[in-house]
Design a protein around this motif. Structure first.
Motif, PDB file in Angstrom:
ATOM      1  N   ARG A   5     -44.331 -93.776   3.478  1.00 51.54           N
ATOM      2  CA  ARG A   5     -44.588 -95.083   4.088  1.00 51.54           C
ATOM      3  C   ARG A   5     -43.712 -95.272   5.308  1.00 51.54           C
ATOM      4  O   ARG A   5     -42.579 -94.825   5.338  1.00 51.54           O
ATOM      5  N   VAL A   6     -44.261 -96.008   6.277  1.00 53.24           N
ATOM      6  CA  VAL A   6     -43.536 -96.365   7.486  1.00 53.24           C
ATOM      7  C   VAL A   6     -43.545 -97.874   7.599  1.00 53.24           C
ATOM      8  O   VAL A   6     -44.589 -98.505   7.434  1.00 53.24           O
ATOM      9  N   SER A   7     -42.395 -98.431   7.886  1.00 48.57           N
ATOM     10  CA  SER A   7     -42.319 -99.872   8.109  1.00 48.57           C
ATOM     11  C   SER A   7     -41.766-100.125   9.504  1.00 48.57           C
ATOM     12  O   SER A   7     -40.886 -99.403   9.964  1.00 48.57           O
ATOM     13  N   THR A   8     -42.305-101.145  10.160  1.00 45.54           N
ATOM     14  CA  THR A   8     -41.747-101.542  11.456  1.00 45.54           C
ATOM     15  C   THR A   8     -40.760-102.683  11.280  1.00 45.54           C
ATOM     16  O   THR A   8     -40.181-103.156  12.241  1.00 45.54           O
ATOM     17  N   THR A  10     -41.277-105.814  10.258  1.00 50.23           N
ATOM     18  CA  THR A  10     -41.704-107.185  10.525  1.00 50.23           C
ATOM     19  C   THR A  10     -41.652-108.020   9.251  1.00 50.23           C
ATOM     20  O   THR A  10     -41.733-107.492   8.139  1.00 50.23           O
ATOM     21  N   ASP A  11     -41.515-109.316   9.414  1.00 51.47           N
ATOM     22  CA  ASP A  11     -41.504-110.222   8.265  1.00 51.47           C
ATOM     23  C   ASP A  11     -42.785-110.106   7.461  1.00 51.47           C
ATOM     24  O   ASP A  11     -42.767-110.192   6.235  1.00 51.47           O
ATOM     25  N   TRP A  12     -43.913-109.924   8.159  1.00 49.24           N
ATOM     26  CA  TRP A  12     -45.196-109.832   7.458  1.00 49.24           C
ATOM     27  C   TRP A  12     -45.199-108.710   6.444  1.00 49.24           C
ATOM     28  O   TRP A  12     -45.690-108.847   5.335  1.00 49.24           O
ATOM     29  N   GLU A  13     -44.668-107.556   6.833  1.00 45.88           N
ATOM     30  CA  GLU A  13     -44.700-106.404   5.941  1.00 45.88           C
ATOM     31  C   GLU A  13     -43.935-106.681   4.648  1.00 45.88           C
ATOM     32  O   GLU A  13     -44.420-106.388   3.554  1.00 45.88           O
ATOM     33  N   SER A  14     -42.744-107.254   4.767  1.00 41.99           N
ATOM     34  CA  SER A  14     -41.960-107.511   3.557  1.00 41.99           C
ATOM     35  C   SER A  14     -42.518-108.686   2.752  1.00 41.99           C
ATOM     36  O   SER A  14     -42.530-108.649   1.522  1.00 41.99           O
ATOM     37  N   THR A  15     -43.006-109.717   3.426  1.00 39.78           N
ATOM     38  CA  THR A  15     -43.534-110.887   2.727  1.00 39.78           C
ATOM     39  C   THR A  15     -44.827-110.571   1.990  1.00 39.78           C
ATOM     40  O   THR A  15     -45.005-110.923   0.818  1.00 39.78           O
ATOM     41  N   TYR A  18     -46.669-104.704   2.260  1.00 39.64           N
ATOM     42  CA  TYR A  18     -47.409-103.525   2.710  1.00 39.64           C
ATOM     43  C   TYR A  18     -46.589-102.779   3.756  1.00 39.64           C
ATOM     44  O   TYR A  18     -45.708-103.365   4.389  1.00 39.64           O
ATOM     45  N   PRO A  19     -46.862-101.493   3.959  1.00 38.26           N
ATOM     46  CA  PRO A  19     -46.203-100.757   5.036  1.00 38.26           C
ATOM     47  C   PRO A  19     -47.063-100.802   6.295  1.00 38.26           C
ATOM     48  O   PRO A  19     -48.257-101.117   6.235  1.00 38.26           O
ATOM     49  N   VAL A  28     -53.920 -90.590   6.462  1.00 42.77           N
ATOM     50  CA  VAL A  28     -53.004 -91.626   6.950  1.00 42.77           C
ATOM     51  C   VAL A  28     -53.828 -92.859   7.274  1.00 42.77           C
ATOM     52  O   VAL A  28     -54.873 -92.770   7.930  1.00 42.77           O
ATOM     53  N   ARG A  29     -53.331 -93.995   6.809  1.00 47.14           N
ATOM     54  CA  ARG A  29     -53.957 -95.276   7.151  1.00 47.14           C
ATOM     55  C   ARG A  29     -52.903 -96.166   7.773  1.00 47.14           C
ATOM     56  O   ARG A  29     -51.811 -96.306   7.216  1.00 47.14           O
ATOM     57  N   VAL A  30     -53.245 -96.742   8.899  1.00 43.73           N
ATOM     58  CA  VAL A  30     -52.339 -97.679   9.560  1.00 43.73           C
ATOM     59  C   VAL A  30     -52.925 -99.069   9.380  1.00 43.73           C
ATOM     60  O   VAL A  30     -54.086 -99.317   9.711  1.00 43.73           O
ATOM     61  N   ALA A  31     -52.109 -99.967   8.852  1.00 48.06           N
ATOM     62  CA  ALA A  31     -52.536-101.334   8.587  1.00 48.06           C
ATOM     63  C   ALA A  31     -52.910-102.048   9.880  1.00 48.06           C
ATOM     64  O   ALA A  31     -52.499-101.643  10.973  1.00 48.06           O
TER      65      ALA A  31
END
Length: 128
Positions: A5-8, A10-15, A18-19, A28-31
């Motif tokens: 998983r890759v995280s940038t 952002t608040d959205w990802e943690s809230t 999702y990665p 590979v899927r990019v949200a």
């Protein structure tokens, strides 16, 4: 199956939980990605071309972090708040994927998660 998983960050990802991108095997899927800066502010408010380019830069960085690149993209989806801007969005997409030519979909939506965002992009890639 191993997942990377890759995280940038952002608040959205943690809230939301999702990665930015996930690699499972050779897939590979990019949200869905909107054009935001490091603080989460929308870049180029209201400008579909610049937002598409910026979102695709974020996507390219996420792909790189899981060991692939835009060259391996097989599918893109673009969500726009005004389908009349399809030429600007398409031009930015074409500049990145001209030689790759993934299957692509563009649909108009009533709004996106950030008020000034006019484009959201998601991609799928197959490695190898």
């Amino acid at each position: 199956m191993e997942r990377r998983r890759v995280s940038t960050g952002t608040d959205w990802e943690s809230t939301v939980g999702y990665p930015r991108a996930i690699r499972a095997g050779d897939t590979v899927r990019v949200a869905g990605t909107i054009a935001t800066d490091d603080e989460g502010a929308v870049v180029a408010p209201g400008d579909p071309y610049e937002q598409t380019r910026h979102a695709l830069d974020i996507v390219a960085n996420a792909l790189d972090e899981v060991g692939t690149s835009v060259d391996d993209v097989v599918r893109t989806r673009m969500y726009v708040t005004d389908i009349e801007e399809m030429d600007a969005v398409g031009r930015a997409h074409g500049e990145v994927f001209a030689d790759v030519r993934p299957a692509a979909t563009m649909v108009e939506v009533s709004e996106l998660a950030a008020e000034d965002a006019v484009v959201e992009v998601e991609v799928e890639a197959v490695v190898g």
